[in-house]
Design a protein around this motif. Structure first.
Motif, PDB file in Angstrom:
ATOM      1  N   LEU A  53       0.805  -1.215   0.000  1.00  9.48           N
ATOM      2  CA  LEU A  53       0.000   0.000   0.000  1.00  9.48           C
ATOM      3  C   LEU A  53       0.835   1.261   0.000  1.00  9.48           C
ATOM      4  O   LEU A  53       0.331   2.360   0.172  1.00  9.48           O
ATOM      5  CB  LEU A  53      -0.939   0.012   1.217  1.00  9.48           C
ATOM      6  CG  LEU A  53      -2.040  -1.041   1.141  1.00  9.48           C
ATOM      7  CD1 LEU A  53      -2.861  -1.013   2.411  1.00  9.48           C
ATOM      8  CD2 LEU A  53      -2.929  -0.791  -0.055  1.00  9.48           C
ATOM      9  N   LYS A  54       2.153   1.096  -0.119  1.00 11.29           N
ATOM     10  CA  LYS A  54       2.956   2.303  -0.242  1.00 11.29           C
ATOM     11  C   LYS A  54       4.066   2.062  -1.233  1.00 11.29           C
ATOM     12  O   LYS A  54       4.521   0.927  -1.415  1.00 11.29           O
ATOM     13  CB  LYS A  54       3.502   2.718   1.129  1.00 11.29           C
ATOM     14  CG  LYS A  54       4.780   2.059   1.545  1.00 11.29           C
ATOM     15  CD  LYS A  54       5.394   2.860   2.692  1.00 11.29           C
ATOM     16  CE  LYS A  54       6.734   2.323   3.102  1.00 11.29           C
ATOM     17  NZ  LYS A  54       7.760   2.391   2.049  1.00 11.29           N
ATOM     18  N   ALA A  55       4.497   3.120  -1.905  1.00 14.51           N
ATOM     19  CA  ALA A  55       5.576   2.992  -2.892  1.00 14.51           C
ATOM     20  C   ALA A  55       6.895   2.773  -2.173  1.00 14.51           C
ATOM     21  O   ALA A  55       7.033   3.093  -1.002  1.00 14.51           O
ATOM     22  CB  ALA A  55       5.646   4.264  -3.739  1.00 14.51           C
ATOM     23  N   ALA A  56       7.853   2.212  -2.895  1.00 17.52           N
ATOM     24  CA  ALA A  56       9.119   1.790  -2.280  1.00 17.52           C
ATOM     25  C   ALA A  56       9.810   2.887  -1.500  1.00 17.52           C
ATOM     26  O   ALA A  56      10.278   2.669  -0.385  1.00 17.52           O
ATOM     27  CB  ALA A  56      10.054   1.234  -3.345  1.00 17.52           C
ATOM     28  N   ASP A  57       9.875   4.087  -2.059  1.00 12.89           N
ATOM     29  CA  ASP A  57      10.643   5.105  -1.343  1.00 12.89           C
ATOM     30  C   ASP A  57       9.764   6.123  -0.634  1.00 12.89           C
ATOM     31  O   ASP A  57      10.215   7.169  -0.213  1.00 12.89           O
ATOM     32  CB  ASP A  57      11.591   5.821  -2.321  1.00 12.89           C
ATOM     33  CG  ASP A  57      10.853   6.197  -3.593  1.00 12.89           C
ATOM     34  OD1 ASP A  57      11.486   6.753  -4.508  1.00 12.89           O
ATOM     35  OD2 ASP A  57       9.641   5.923  -3.679  1.00 12.89           O
ATOM     36  N   GLU A  58       8.492   5.784  -0.504  1.00 14.85           N
ATOM     37  CA  GLU A  58       7.599   6.713   0.202  1.00 14.85           C
ATOM     38  C   GLU A  58       7.831   6.627   1.700  1.00 14.85           C
ATOM     39  O   GLU A  58       7.961   5.552   2.252  1.00 14.85           O
ATOM     40  CB  GLU A  58       6.155   6.282  -0.058  1.00 14.85           C
ATOM     41  CG  GLU A  58       5.330   7.247  -0.854  1.00 14.85           C
ATOM     42  CD  GLU A  58       3.862   6.830  -0.797  1.00 14.85           C
ATOM     43  OE1 GLU A  58       3.554   5.725  -1.242  1.00 14.85           O
ATOM     44  OE2 GLU A  58       3.054   7.614  -0.268  1.00 14.85           O
ATOM     45  N   GLU A  59       7.840   7.775   2.358  1.00 16.36           N
ATOM     46  CA  GLU A  59       7.919   7.794   3.810  1.00 16.36           C
ATOM     47  C   GLU A  59       6.554   8.235   4.322  1.00 16.36           C
ATOM     48  O   GLU A  59       6.096   9.313   3.983  1.00 16.36           O
ATOM     49  CB  GLU A  59       8.971   8.816   4.265  1.00 16.36           C
ATOM     50  CG  GLU A  59      10.379   8.458   3.881  1.00 16.36           C
ATOM     51  CD  GLU A  59      11.122   7.842   5.065  1.00 16.36           C
ATOM     52  OE1 GLU A  59      12.239   7.379   4.855  1.00 16.36           O
ATOM     53  OE2 GLU A  59      10.566   7.840   6.173  1.00 16.36           O
ATOM     54  N   LEU A  60       5.939   7.406   5.117  1.00 19.01           N
ATOM     55  CA  LEU A  60       4.600   7.750   5.574  1.00 19.01           C
ATOM     56  C   LEU A  60       4.607   8.331   6.974  1.00 19.01           C
ATOM     57  O   LEU A  60       5.331   7.859   7.840  1.00 19.01           O
ATOM     58  CB  LEU A  60       3.713   6.492   5.580  1.00 19.01           C
ATOM     59  CG  LEU A  60       3.469   5.827   4.236  1.00 19.01           C
ATOM     60  CD1 LEU A  60       2.607   4.591   4.432  1.00 19.01           C
ATOM     61  CD2 LEU A  60       2.788   6.794   3.291  1.00 19.01           C
ATOM     62  N   SER A  61       3.798   9.337   7.180  1.00 13.76           N
ATOM     63  CA  SER A  61       3.648   9.857   8.534  1.00 13.76           C
ATOM     64  C   SER A  61       2.755   8.891   9.301  1.00 13.76           C
ATOM     65  O   SER A  61       2.103   8.032   8.713  1.00 13.76           O
ATOM     66  CB  SER A  61       2.984  11.234   8.489  1.00 13.76           C
ATOM     67  OG  SER A  61       1.620  11.071   8.127  1.00 13.76           O
ATOM     68  N   ASP A  62       2.751   9.055  10.628  1.00 16.52           N
ATOM     69  CA  ASP A  62       1.941   8.144  11.443  1.00 16.52           C
ATOM     70  C   ASP A  62       0.478   8.175  11.012  1.00 16.52           C
ATOM     71  O   ASP A  62      -0.200   7.150  10.979  1.00 16.52           O
ATOM     72  CB  ASP A  62       2.044   8.529  12.926  1.00 16.52           C
ATOM     73  CG  ASP A  62       3.448   8.300  13.454  1.00 16.52           C
ATOM     74  OD1 ASP A  62       3.716   8.667  14.607  1.00 16.52           O
ATOM     75  OD2 ASP A  62       4.281   7.750  12.703  1.00 16.52           O
ATOM     76  N   ARG A  63      -0.006   9.365  10.652  1.00 17.13           N
ATOM     77  CA  ARG A  63      -1.413   9.478  10.279  1.00 17.13           C
ATOM     78  C   ARG A  63      -1.670   8.761   8.959  1.00 17.13           C
ATOM     79  O   ARG A  63      -2.675   8.072   8.797  1.00 17.13           O
ATOM     80  CB  ARG A  63      -1.814  10.954  10.179  1.00 17.13           C
ATOM     81  CG  ARG A  63      -3.300  11.177  10.409  1.00 17.13           C
ATOM     82  CD  ARG A  63      -3.637  12.655  10.509  1.00 17.13           C
ATOM     83  NE  ARG A  63      -2.781  13.483   9.692  1.00 17.13           N
ATOM     84  CZ  ARG A  63      -3.023  13.803   8.421  1.00 17.13           C
ATOM     85  NH1 ARG A  63      -4.102  13.361   7.834  1.00 17.13           N
ATOM     86  NH2 ARG A  63      -2.175  14.560   7.762  1.00 17.13           N
ATOM     87  N   GLU A  64      -0.727   8.898   8.011  1.00 22.18           N
ATOM     88  CA  GLU A  64      -0.898   8.224   6.711  1.00 22.18           C
ATOM     89  C   GLU A  64      -0.895   6.716   6.900  1.00 22.18           C
ATOM     90  O   GLU A  64      -1.641   5.993   6.246  1.00 22.18           O
ATOM     91  CB  GLU A  64       0.222   8.629   5.753  1.00 22.18           C
ATOM     92  CG  GLU A  64       0.060  10.030   5.210  1.00 22.18           C
ATOM     93  CD  GLU A  64       1.300  10.481   4.448  1.00 22.18           C
ATOM     94  OE1 GLU A  64       2.423  10.118   4.854  1.00 22.18           O
ATOM     95  OE2 GLU A  64       1.138  11.195   3.457  1.00 22.18           O
ATOM     96  N   VAL A  65      -0.037   6.247   7.811  1.00 24.32           N
ATOM     97  CA  VAL A  65      -0.010   4.810   8.092  1.00 24.32           C
ATOM     98  C   VAL A  65      -1.385   4.369   8.567  1.00 24.32           C
ATOM     99  O   VAL A  65      -1.942   3.377   8.088  1.00 24.32           O
ATOM    100  CB  VAL A  65       1.050   4.463   9.166  1.00 24.32           C
ATOM    101  CG1 VAL A  65       0.856   3.057   9.681  1.00 24.32           C
ATOM    102  CG2 VAL A  65       2.443   4.635   8.604  1.00 24.32           C
ATOM    103  N   ALA A  66      -1.940   5.127   9.504  1.00 23.25           N
ATOM    104  CA  ALA A  66      -3.248   4.758  10.049  1.00 23.25           C
ATOM    105  C   ALA A  66      -4.312   4.754   8.960  1.00 23.25           C
ATOM    106  O   ALA A  66      -5.152   3.854   8.891  1.00 23.25           O
ATOM    107  CB  ALA A  66      -3.624   5.722  11.176  1.00 23.25           C
ATOM    108  N   GLU A  67      -4.259   5.778   8.084  1.00 22.94           N
ATOM    109  CA  GLU A  67      -5.260   5.861   7.009  1.00 22.94           C
ATOM    110  C   GLU A  67      -5.190   4.649   6.088  1.00 22.94           C
ATOM    111  O   GLU A  67      -6.199   4.032   5.769  1.00 22.94           O
ATOM    112  CB  GLU A  67      -5.019   7.114   6.169  1.00 22.94           C
ATOM    113  CG  GLU A  67      -5.629   8.369   6.724  1.00 22.94           C
ATOM    114  CD  GLU A  67      -5.086   9.595   5.995  1.00 22.94           C
ATOM    115  OE1 GLU A  67      -4.692   9.458   4.816  1.00 22.94           O
ATOM    116  OE2 GLU A  67      -5.046  10.679   6.621  1.00 22.94           O
TER     117      GLU A  67
END
Lengths: 262, 220, 202
Positions: A53-67
């Motif tokens: 659910l995320k691209a290889a070099d994407e860094e997700l914030s905690d909120r994006e992870v939850a979403e």
């Protein structure tokens, strides 16, 4: 109370012990919730990653992870039957603690103990990613003994429940510089597209014993051997074979395949 | 003792690692890359400061017979707090440091300083001594870690620094630097350098060869 | 090869606490000027490790681990954060007892070891072995095999090192490097030598 006297010594020691205990307990009490919250966000982050659910070099914030985590259907599986069981917070189920507990854990017969874990929890959380009602991917927590430590990771299978979508390890205590390849993204990328099961439906996924020639049929199921890190690599193969087998997620995958075909 | 000197002495003149021979264990093992070394340094400085002050405050009441275990208890409490703090706010680094944070308790520097300095001085000088020794320790740690990460992987703090051959550059990483022994060689080089600058620190262990003293087949 | 023997041999050669993990270095560098003292200290370390690692295992299993206190009705108590201090407590107590026993029954050895026996209380290798035992989740038999192996490994390393240092007295060494500097170089070389054993799987 004499300075060097026995009473003084005892009282002093007691006071110091008490003071230190209070200090430590206060710190731990304050910090434990933070640690647990981080642990749980971290875990969700890894699952989101494993589910693709995320691209290889994407860094997700905690909120994006939850979403993104919301998009996953988290279920608790009864490993014996392969059926889902109702649970309040399947993602929070501590399968490692259950595997250690005398009352809850299920023993694994020695001949089947390929992951060298000895006992397992009766249930495991699994994460299903569905798009337009169709199952796209399933993420399975896997773990087993490497050379020195327990390797913990996630195996993702594509919709056909046979092709590997990804394999990642997030925790291990293997030899730095030698066995720690399990956490490296380029090693993990090599698993994508491998077939987990052979023509007979037996688990075939693993690390090869030696270097494979490009045309070798085994390359469908195996990645190349690692030089100098045999025990860790064997650990990886062992745990994959276990969790794909009858005492791991085998029953679950069989049931899901039947449901898909019906 | 002059407060300034208390702080500055342990950095080179009385460096815990290169002169006092203290604090070596964890120093060597966490210097493969720079980040754990920095965190470890911060942890050691914190614990040193805390325990030196705590022991100093208690020094007049401390019963002689149990002082070592009391000192260890205080140090241990400080280390536990730091360890839990790292696990809470820096969990990834904490995992890399794994057992070595716990081993700060046995880090000879800390017990060494509480025993030899904090027991005999007030809280303020003890604080400075703790910080000074911590900085001296960190200096060696950071120097070794920088060399090891840079030469061993071409990176610093995980960011590429030297163009590595694998990525099309010219630098072939020195894999020896990734192994523990390299830390020893680097510290030996630092010790050699310090002692070349400061002759007072030199030891004289070699028995000078006197012509004719050692015959063939004799002692050797 | 039996799993226990495997753990023992790995602890001595492949996983050597002094030369692969570089633990216990302070004492290692300080007590290695003469072979005699090194041997005495080595024996002491073997005894301490063989006893403390299994004892600490028992304490961890039955007191500290989450769920360990279920027999007291406290199933959820997790005392793992106390492992550091309780392990050191055990080590300190054992060393105190050992010291008293040696003083009573083998006074010559007690005399020879002098200050170094109590110094083992803060030896990183001794605590490290217990911490590794927890991390690797060894059982009781495995802890004993590992503890004795770890002790023997450390002892072998220090005796080897002392022997080399004694010989170096007759070599021509630059002044700045004599003593501690050279000790580091030799330890580095010994460590490299042992690294050659790291591919061994027992």
């Amino acid at each position: 109370m004499k300075r060097g006297g026995v009473v003084h010594t005892l009282v002093f020691t007691f006071c110091v012990a008490l003071g230190c205990s209070v200090l430590v307990s206060a710190a731990v009490g304050w910090l434990r919730p933070v640690q647990e919250r981080y642990a749980s966000i971290d875990r969700d982050r890894r699952v989101v990653d494993a589910a693709g659910l995320k691209a290889a070099d994407e860094e997700l914030s905690d909120r994006e992870v939850a979403e993104r985590f919301e998009q996953l259907d988290v279920r608790l599986v009864d490993l014996d039957t392969g059926e889902f069981v109702a649970a309040e917070d399947p993602g929070d189920y501590d399968y490692l603690a259950a595997a250690e507990s005398d009352t809850e854990s299920v023993p694994i017969p020695k001949s089947e103990n390929k992951a060298r874990i000895g006992r397992r929890a009766p249930y495991m959380p699994v994460y299903l990613y569905r798009a337009e009602g169709e199952l796209q991917r399933i993420v399975l927590p896997v773990y087993g003994r490497g050379m020195w430590s327990t390797l913990k990771g996630y195996l993702a299978l594509e919709a056909d429940l046979e092709t590997v979508g990804g394999l990642s390890f997030y925790e291990h205590g293997e030899t730095p510089g030698i066995g720690d390849f399990v956490e490296k993204p380029d090693w993990q990328a090599r698993w994508v597209g491998k077939q987990a099961f052979d023509e007979e439906g037996e688990p075939a996924l693993g690390v090869a014993r030696e270097a494979l020639e490009p045309g070798d049929p085994a390359t469908r199921y195996r990645i190349d051997a690692m030089s100098g890190a045999t025990k860790t690599a064997r650990g990886v193969t062992g745990l994959l074979q276990y969790w794909l087998g009858d005492y791991g997620y085998g029953p679950l995958l069989e049931r899901l395949r039947e449901e898909e075909s019906s | 003792m002059d407060k300034g000197r208390t702080l500055v002495d342990p950095i080179v003149d009385n460096n815990p690692i290169t002169l006092q021979i203290l604090g070596i264990c964890s120093a060597l093992a966490v210097t493969r890359t720079l980040l754990p070394a920095l965190i470890m340094s911060a942890a050691v400085i914190s614990v040193l400061a805390f325990s030196n002050v705590a022991v100093s405050l208690l020094r007049r009441q401390m019963p002689h017979a149990v002082r070592i275990i009391i000192e260890v208890t205080i140090i241990a409490s400080g280390v536990i707090v730091v360890d839990e703090f790292l696990r809470a706010y820096l969990p990834d680094v904490s995992r890399v440091l794994s057992v070595f944070v716990g081993l700060i308790i046995t880090n000879c520097i800390i017990l060494g300083r509480t025993e030899t300095f904090a027991m005999g001085h007030g809280p303020w000088p003890s604080l400075l001594d703790g910080i000074g020794n911590g900085i001296g320790y960190s200096l060696v740690l950071v120097a070794v870690a920088t060399a090891r990460e840079l030469l061993g992987a071409g990176t610093l703090l995980g960011r590429p620094f030297l163009p590595v051959m694998e990525e099309g550059g010219w630098y072939l990483p020195n894999e020896l630097m990734l192994l523990p022994p390299s830390a020893f060689f680097l510290i030996a080089a630092i010790v050699w350098w310090f002692r070349t600058l400061k002759p007072a620190q030199r030891e004289h262990t070699v028995i000078s060869a006197v012509p004719g003293r050692f015959q063939e087949g004799g002692d050797g | 090869m039996g799993e226990l023997t495997g753990i023992f041999l790995s602890a001595v050669f492949v996983d050597n606490l002094a030369l692969a993990f570089l633990l216990g270095m302070c004492t290692f560098l300080a007590v290695s000027k003469r072979v005699g003292t090194a041997v005495g200290l080595g024996i002491a370390v073997v005894v301490v490790q063989t006893i403390t690692v299994p004892v600490n295992h028992l304490i961890f299993e039955h007191v500290l681990r989450p769920g360990a206190l279920v027999w007291l009705g406290l199933e959820d108590t997790d005392l793992t954060h106390l492992r550091l201090i309780s392990f050191i407590g055990v080590i300190a107590a054992l060393i105190q007892i050992l010291e008293m026993l040696l003083d009573r029954f083998v006074p010559a050895l007690h005399q020879a070891l002098g200050i170094f026996l109590p110094l083992l209380t803060v030896n990183c290798a001794v605590l490290g072995a217990s911490l590794f035992m927890v991390e690797r989740e060894y059982g009781l038999a495995e802890s004993t095999a590992y503890g004795s192996g770890a002790g023997v490994g450390w002892a072998v390393a220090i005796v080897l090192f002392a022997a080399i240092r004694e010989r170096l007295h007759y070599s021509d060494i630059p002044e700045g490097l004599q003593g501690l500097g050279l000790a580091f170089v030799v330890t580095g070389l010994l460590s490299l030598g042992f690294a050659g054993l790291s591919g061994l799987a027992f």
